[in-house]
Enzyme design. Structure first.
Site, short mmCIF file in Angstrom:
data_model
loop_
_atom_site.label_atom_id
_atom_site.label_comp_id
_atom_site.label_asym_id
_atom_site.label_seq_id
_atom_site.Cartn_x
_atom_site.Cartn_y
_atom_site.Cartn_z
CG ASN A 265 -12.27 -0.24 3.49
OD1 ASN A 265 -12.89 -0.52 4.86
ND2 ASN A 265 -11.04 0.63 3.57
CG HIS B 83 -8.54 -2.68 -2.41
ND1 HIS B 83 -9.72 -1.99 -3.19
CD2 HIS B 83 -8.43 -1.92 -1.40
CE1 HIS B 83 -9.91 -0.83 -2.69
NE2 HIS B 83 -9.20 -1.00 -1.31
CG ASP C 20 -2.31 0.99 1.01
OD1 ASP C 20 -3.21 0.77 0.80
OD2 ASP C 20 -1.60 2.15 1.15
#
Ligand code: 5GP
Ligand code: ZN
Length: 118
Positions: A87, A100, A32
């Protein structure tokens, strides 16, 4: 299978650089860009699906979850512990609409608080 305007599709195709952690036929995992934990890896299917509630074929869904486990092992957090977060849409603050899985670990997390953006 790909969305020309999607940043994760561009990462999968190598059009945007990323730091690869793991790859299989159908899945790509990368660091990330804005890590919220000592270990923070994103696992995505190579095909474009908007979120986990989208119509994802069983084999690609299985590959996504297997990859998340493989990433945890590669990062050495499978025994100490890790959390998977996906999310989905606005209430959960999904910002990139290519499904993801966040693999988060490497430090103690709050009990019972799955929030990634508290
Ligand atoms: P979301 O908020 O949709 O659950 O998570 C999106 C994640 O993608 C965020 O944690 C953000 O840091 C990460 N991200 C956004 N753009 C890029 C990028 O271009 N490269 C990488 N490596 N991560 C990104
Ligand atoms: Zn995409």
């Amino acid at each position: 299978m790909h969305d020309a305007d999607c940043i994760f599709c561009k990462i999968v195709k190598g059009e945007i650089p990323s730091t690869k952690v793991y790859e299989s036929d159908s899945v790509y995992a990368f660091e990330d860009a804005n890590p919220m934990m000592p270990v923070h890896v994103l696992v995505v299917p190579k095909n474009h699906y908007r979120n986990i509630a989208d119509s994802i074929p069983d084999d690609e869904m299985a590959a996504l979850m297997q990859a998340a486990g493989a990433v945890a092992k590669l990062k050495g957090i499978d025994e100490s512990g890790f959390r998977l977060v996906t999310n989905t849409n606005d209430d959960a603050c999904q910002t990139v609409h290519h499904v993801h899985v966040h693999v988060l670990g490497g430090a103690q997390m709050n009990e019972g608080n799955p929030s990634l953006k508290a």
